[in-house]
Every structure is written in structure tokens, then in C-alpha cells.
Design a protein around this motif. Structure first.
Motif, PDB file in Angstrom:
ATOM      1  N   UNK A   1      96.771 107.716  53.202  1.00  0.00           N
ATOM      2  CA  UNK A   1      95.606 108.242  53.886  1.00  0.00           C
ATOM      3  C   UNK A   1      96.029 108.919  55.191  1.00  0.00           C
ATOM      4  N   UNK A   2      95.520 110.107  55.400  1.00  0.00           N
ATOM      5  CA  UNK A   2      95.754 110.870  56.627  1.00  0.00           C
ATOM      6  C   UNK A   2      94.414 111.100  57.305  1.00  0.00           C
ATOM      7  N   UNK A   3      94.320 110.738  58.589  1.00  0.00           N
ATOM      8  CA  UNK A   3      93.103 110.985  59.369  1.00  0.00           C
ATOM      9  C   UNK A   3      93.431 112.027  60.439  1.00  0.00           C
TER      10      UNK A   3
ATOM     11  N   UNK B   1      97.775 122.081  58.499  1.00  0.00           N
ATOM     12  CA  UNK B   1      99.205 121.970  58.216  1.00  0.00           C
ATOM     13  C   UNK B   1      99.578 120.566  57.759  1.00  0.00           C
ATOM     14  N   UNK B   2      99.065 119.543  58.458  1.00  0.00           N
ATOM     15  CA  UNK B   2      99.384 118.173  58.055  1.00  0.00           C
ATOM     16  C   UNK B   2      98.853 117.857  56.661  1.00  0.00           C
ATOM     17  N   UNK B   3      97.698 118.388  56.325  1.00  0.00           N
ATOM     18  CA  UNK B   3      97.182 118.199  54.962  1.00  0.00           C
ATOM     19  C   UNK B   3      98.157 118.780  53.948  1.00  0.00           C
ATOM     20  N   UNK B   4      98.668 119.962  54.231  1.00  0.00           N
ATOM     21  CA  UNK B   4      99.628 120.601  53.328  1.00  0.00           C
ATOM     22  C   UNK B   4     100.926 119.807  53.246  1.00  0.00           C
ATOM     23  N   UNK B   5     101.346 119.233  54.379  1.00  0.00           N
ATOM     24  CA  UNK B   5     102.594 118.468  54.391  1.00  0.00           C
ATOM     25  C   UNK B   5     102.476 117.148  53.630  1.00  0.00           C
TER      26      UNK B   5
END
Length: 253
Positions: free
Chosen positions: A81-83, A117-121
Motif C-alpha cells: 500500500x502506498x499513501x 511518479x511514485x505510483x508508477x514506481x
């Protein structure tokens, strides 16, 4: 989506909504990583929440974002999970010309580019997992009706709202879900300038946003509009120009 036994990274997690969300997720039985620019604030967050894992990172920096993703996925391979919570809010008067715009790139990079960008990473790592994963984007009620004293902030939150919708459609049928949390004004350190701070005094506690976020995750409510932000979204459907003028008039009081 289950709200326990996840491994979660929260950007801007050393204070405000991020810290409140870290506390709520830890209490629910999750592993939590937080990042922030200020080493002192991260140390204080660690003192308050000893089980949290911290990382100094300026998400407005491309290399910093890449290093953050490498650290998180390498050191905590169960991360699912990324917030995207990190945010900057600046009062900006375009009548002052380009001089007042000098620092706005970091606002755009922090509020918008970092989340994209973080979503893509992180997505390749998420999509390889055999469990549910999630990207949670923290936008704002001001994504729907903007406030003129913080124009870039409002624009970035509106763009992140749009990105969340598009990404959610792209990921339909995969193991990764996209949530959007749109709070109203919240009592946090986000509001650096005097006018915005006065507005923040009327805001809700970050713990309220954290509780609503966990409820949204548990119920698969992919767009969670919190508190008075619901009124702003409704106003945007009915008479956006009228309510924009009204909101900005009230903000000057």
C-alpha cells in the motif's frame, strides 16, 4: 480491502494527516513506513510511534523518489500500500509576477508529480503480488471548488483527483485498487501563511481523516469525501462559479 496485515508507506508521514494515519494503521495491525523531509520531525514521530519505520526523503526530488521506492520494496518486500499524502500549500499572488512563482515548482512536484511518479514506481511491485494492493491519494475538497489565495495547491489537488480516476480505470481487473481521500480544511502544519492558518483554525482534526480513511478502505469506497468537503463537491455540480465566489468571500473574513 482488508485493513490489517498490510505494509504501508505514507509520504509526508511525520505530522498531520500522515502521522494520524500511521497511528491508526499501526493500531489496526499493519506495518507502517513513513517518510518526510525533516529528520527532527521523523525522530519525534518515531518517539510517538516506536513501531513505525522512518526514511528521510524529499519527494519533490526525482532521485529521492526513486531511492525511496528502492528502499521500501527492497527492505520491505511485503509492501502492498502506498499513501501519497505529502503536500505543500503556499499563498501565491500572480499579480506579483514571476518572482512570486519561484518556489512553486516544489509545490507542483510535491503535491502532484510525486504521487504520479511514485505510483508508477510501486505499481510493478504491487502487480506481481498475489494479494490486494492499494494506492491511496490524498486530495482535498479544494479540488472541486478552488480557493484563490492558494491557486497552485488547488490546481495540483484537482489534477491528482483526475489522475486517481484515470488510474483506477486502468487498474480495473487487477489486484491493485486506487482510493482517493478528499478532506476539508484540517488542523495541520500544512497552512504556513497567515490567511491559510486562520482558515485551518476552523478545520477538523487529522485523526478524523484517518478514521474515515480506514472506513473507506474496509468498505472499498474508492472516493472518500470527508466532512465539509462533501459540500464543495456538491457545489461544484450545481453552480461552481457562484460557490467559488462565495467560498473566496468567506475566506477573507
Amino acid at each position: 480491502m482488508q485493513t490489517t496485515n498490510n505494509t504501508v508507506l505514507i509520504t509526508g508521514g511525520s505530522s498531520g494527516i500522515g502521522l494520524a494515519l500511521a497511528a491508526a494503521l499501526l493500531e489496526a495491525g499493519n506495518g507502517v513506513l513513513i517518510c518526510g523531509r525533516d529528520e527532527g520531525r521523523l525522530a519525534e514521530a518515531k518517539r510517538q510511534l516506536p513501531r513505525v519505520h522512518t526514511r528521510v526523503c524529499d519527494v519533490s526530488n526525482k532521485a529521492g523518489r526513486e531511492a525511496l521506492a528502492d528502499w521500501a520494496t527492497g527492505s520491505y518486500p511485503a509492501i502492498n500500500m502506498l499513501v501519497n499524502n505529502a503536500g505543500i500549500q503556499r499563498e501565491l499572488d500572480f499579480l506579483a509576477g514571476a518572482a512570486d512563482f519561484n518556489d512553486s515548482e516544489s509545490e507542483i512536484e510535491t503535491n502532484l508529480t510525486a504521487g504520479i511518479h511514485l505510483s508508477a514506481l510501486f505499481l510493478p511491485h504491487f502487480l506481481r503480488q498475489e494479494r490486494e494492493c492499494a494506492i491511496v491519494n490524498v486530495t482535498s475538497g479544494l479540488a472541486f471548488i478552488p480557493l484563490k489565495i492558494v491557486p497552485v495547491y488547488c490546481a495540483t489537488k484537482a489534477a491528482l483527483h483526475s489522475f486517481s480516476m484515470s488510474l483506477r480505470s486502468q487498474l480495473a481487473g487487477t489486484n491493485t485498487r486506487v482510493f482517493e481521500i478528499a478532506p476539508p480544511i484540517v488542523k495541520t502544519g500544512l497552512h504556513r501563511e497567515a490567511k491559510a492558518r486562520r482558515q485551518a483554525e476552523r478545520g477538523i482534526a487529522p485523526e478524523v481523516v484517518a478514521r474515515e480513511t480506514l472506513k473507506a478502505l474496509a468498505k472499498d469506497r474508492y472516493q472518500c469525501i470527508v466532512g465539509q468537503a462533501k459540500s464543495l463537491k456538491g457545489a461544484a455540480r450545481i453552480a461552481p462559479l457562484f460557490f467559488h465566489r462565495l467560498l473566496n468571500k468567506l475566506a477573507t473574513r
